[in-house]
Design a protein around this motif. Structure first.
Motif, mmCIF file in Angstrom:
data_model
loop_
_atom_site.group_PDB
_atom_site.id
_atom_site.type_symbol
_atom_site.label_atom_id
_atom_site.label_comp_id
_atom_site.label_asym_id
_atom_site.label_seq_id
_atom_site.Cartn_x
_atom_site.Cartn_y
_atom_site.Cartn_z
ATOM 1 N N ASP A 285 12.180 -14.941 43.734
ATOM 2 C CA ASP A 285 11.308 -14.111 42.914
ATOM 3 C C ASP A 285 9.878 -14.564 43.168
ATOM 4 O OD1 ASP A 285 10.739 -12.069 41.207
ATOM 5 O OD2 ASP A 285 11.306 -13.111 39.367
ATOM 6 N N VAL B 212 15.686 -7.738 29.621
ATOM 7 C CA VAL B 212 14.661 -7.587 30.653
ATOM 8 C C VAL B 212 15.275 -7.416 32.042
ATOM 9 C CG1 VAL B 212 12.767 -8.747 31.841
ATOM 10 C CG2 VAL B 212 12.891 -8.806 29.342
ATOM 11 N N HIS C 23 15.028 -8.320 35.210
ATOM 12 C CA HIS C 23 14.112 -7.775 36.206
ATOM 13 C C HIS C 23 14.303 -8.362 37.605
ATOM 14 C CE1 HIS C 23 12.389 -11.457 34.850
ATOM 15 N NE2 HIS C 23 11.331 -11.381 35.617
ATOM 16 N N ASN C 24 15.345 -9.162 37.818
ATOM 17 C CA ASN C 24 15.647 -9.671 39.150
ATOM 18 C C ASN C 24 17.157 -9.768 39.318
ATOM 19 O OD1 ASN C 24 16.456 -12.221 37.989
ATOM 20 N ND2 ASN C 24 14.295 -12.805 37.910
ATOM 21 N N MET D 23 11.375 -0.312 36.492
ATOM 22 C CA MET D 23 11.081 -1.563 37.186
ATOM 23 C C MET D 23 9.685 -1.566 37.801
ATOM 24 S SD MET D 23 14.686 -2.614 39.059
ATOM 25 C CE MET D 23 14.034 -4.290 39.284
ATOM 26 N N LEU D 24 9.220 -2.759 38.132
ATOM 27 C CA LEU D 24 8.000 -2.915 38.907
ATOM 28 C C LEU D 24 8.335 -2.815 40.394
ATOM 29 C CD1 LEU D 24 6.238 -5.846 37.014
ATOM 30 C CD2 LEU D 24 5.858 -3.385 36.753
ATOM 31 N N LYS E 80 9.530 -5.921 42.591
ATOM 32 C CA LYS E 80 10.802 -6.575 42.313
ATOM 33 C C LYS E 80 11.868 -6.075 43.294
ATOM 34 C CE LYS E 80 9.364 -8.963 38.792
ATOM 35 N NZ LYS E 80 9.354 -10.445 38.806
ATOM 36 N N CYS F 32 14.268 -4.040 43.574
ATOM 37 C CA CYS F 32 14.856 -2.889 42.893
ATOM 38 C C CYS F 32 16.227 -2.541 43.462
ATOM 39 C CB CYS F 32 13.920 -1.687 42.998
ATOM 40 S SG CYS F 32 12.281 -1.938 42.272
ATOM 41 N N GLY G 24 3.801 -0.576 38.716
ATOM 42 C CA GLY G 24 4.960 0.137 38.199
ATOM 43 C C GLY G 24 5.604 1.031 39.249
ATOM 44 N N SER H 95 12.437 -4.565 33.204
ATOM 45 C CA SER H 95 11.094 -5.127 33.132
ATOM 46 C C SER H 95 10.737 -5.427 31.679
ATOM 47 C CB SER H 95 10.068 -4.143 33.712
ATOM 48 O OG SER H 95 8.743 -4.569 33.461
ATOM 49 N N THR I 98 9.481 -2.232 30.293
ATOM 50 C CA THR I 98 10.530 -1.304 29.864
ATOM 51 C C THR I 98 11.000 -1.650 28.461
ATOM 52 O OG1 THR I 98 11.239 -1.276 32.185
ATOM 53 C CG2 THR I 98 12.686 -0.215 30.581
#
Length: 422
Positions: free
Chosen positions: A169, A306, A308-309, A333-334, A337, A339, A363, A407, A410
């Motif tokens: 990350d 969250v 996010h990873n 998600m950003l 990341k 995705c 974003g 995220s 989110t």
């Protein structure tokens, strides 16, 4: 900064702080050390625990805060990012710092820095450290924002340093492999002081840094471990002098057990007395915004996580497998990341997919997320999280589980949409 800044509101301070440095992130400690010295920040009256890691930092802080607060100690926590209110980043005995307190320390920092530029995060870190220094708390918990070695909180020498997990990350900043990232995170270790690693399979760099510093490393799966039963779990570990310790019949927590096990080893290293019953109570009641947080509205259960990873998504996918009935995933998600892998982990486990735009810097658009799905996979796309959730809020007869993930942005938007701003 001109003199009118003394009358700034918190909102005005935050807007100014965002604009006063050309970069969102500038790793390095010299600038912030210089300002901290000017402010005479001194945490020698407190035990300090610094927590780094790819995932699990927030739950580790939450466990420690809950346990030590119940044990009667005064505790300060610095965490990031926040969900709805900046004040969430600085807590004293479980209470968010007030606007007035934050504004007053921001003014002191601005006066002390002279012409030295500080990032938004560095201002916040200094504010927390200055508040904790003034209060002379029993315990200070510092969550690393990015990496460890060059993160702002690393100007403080921790009594105990914690690395929760190490995964890929922030590769643009920390490196593109676990060995490099592990070395960055282990940069919070200190010579001849305890270091605790909760990763079950850490990169060799973590133990290498500990050896280089002669830091006493307590490694999950070696010096400490846990076993889970049907409705409880047990922990085994070491005291600070190497004696074997056992704690049995601990209630199953709301947050990951792996992080709870790490926390129990940290407690043995800190040196502040905590009774076993307090540990059980603190573990059982610890919660954290946006980590498998349950909000029930009518017959619908909303789970905010969250995730996010990929590492966090894998944990979430395991939770989803235990759910019965229809499960819908609302994902935003950003763009920087992973995705693709997050979607590959989560999408096969749910019945319905709702992808949302995140209208923030970095974003990702819902349409871009949909490109990671196999062709012809049904997915609904929305411009905001609130638009997606309105479909559930307007269907009062619907039952089932809605997972909201991907995220901090989110989850923050979901909290607002569900009326949970406070």
């Amino acid at each position: 900064m001109n003199q009118t800044a003394k009358n700034f509101t918190l909102t005005e301070w935050l807007a100014w702080m965002e604009s006063c440095h050309p970069s969102e992130i500038e790793l390095g400690l010299e600038r912030i050390k210089t300002v901290a010295n000017s402010l005479a920040i001194d945490l020698s009256a407190s035990k300090v625990i610094t927590i780094a890691g790819t995932n699990g930092k927030g739950s580790t802080v939450s466990y420690l805060d809950s346990i030590y607060h119940k044990a009667g100690y005064s505790v300060g926590c610095f965490t990031s990012p926040h969900f709805l209110h900046y004040n969430e980043r600085v807590k004293i005995d479980g209470v968010n710092a007030s606007d007035s307190l934050l504004c007053s320390v921001f003014a002191r920092i601005d006066n002390a820095r002279g012409q030295i530029p500080l990032t938004y995060f560095e201002f916040g870190a200094l504010a927390a450290l200055l508040i904790f220094s003034d209060l002379k708390l029993d315990l200070v918990l510092l969550e690393v924002g990015l990496g460890g070695r060059l993160d702002a909180v690393n100007i403080i020498d921790a009594d105990v340093a914690v690395v929760t997990t190490v995964a890929l990350d922030h590769i643009d900043w920390l490196g593109d492999n676990r060995e490099d990232i592990g070395r960055e995170k282990a940069g919070i270790f200190r010579s001849s002081r305890p270091a605790v690693c909760g990763d079950l399979n850490p990169p060799l760099s973590v133990s290498s840094v500990a050896n280089e510093l002669d830091a006493q490393l307590f490694q999950s799966g070696k010096e400490f471990s846990y076993t889970q039963e049907m409705d409880s779990w047990s922990w085994q570990g070491l005291s600070s002098v190497g004696e074997k310790l056992f704690i049995h019949n601990i209630p199953l927590p709301h947050l990951p057990i792996q992080n709870a096990a790490t926390v129990l080893q940290v407690i043995q290293c800190v040196g502040l007395k905590v009774d076993e019953e307090v540990i059980r109570s603190g573990i059982g009641t610890a919660t954290l915004t946006g980590r498998m947080q349950l909000i029930e509205v009518g017959n619908t259960r909303y789970w905010l996580d969250v995730a996010h990873n990929p590492e966090a998504a894998e944990l979430l996918s395991q939770k989803i497998e235990s759910m019965t009935g229809e499960v819908t995933l609302v994902l935003g998600m950003l763009a920087d990341k992973d995705c693709r892998q997050v979607i590959e982990l989560l999408a096969p486990k749910v019945d319905c997919l709702y992808f949302v735009d995140l209208n923030v810097p970095r974003g990702q658009k819902a349409s871009a997320l949909a490109e990671f799905l196999p062709s012809n996979t049904p997915v609904k796309q929305f411009s905001t999280v609130a638009d997606a959730l309105n479909l559930f809020k307007n269907n009062h007869n619907r039952s089932g589980d809605v997972i909201i993930a991907g995220s901090f942005f989110t989850v923050s938007a979901a909290l607002a949409a569900l009326g949970k701003e406070e």
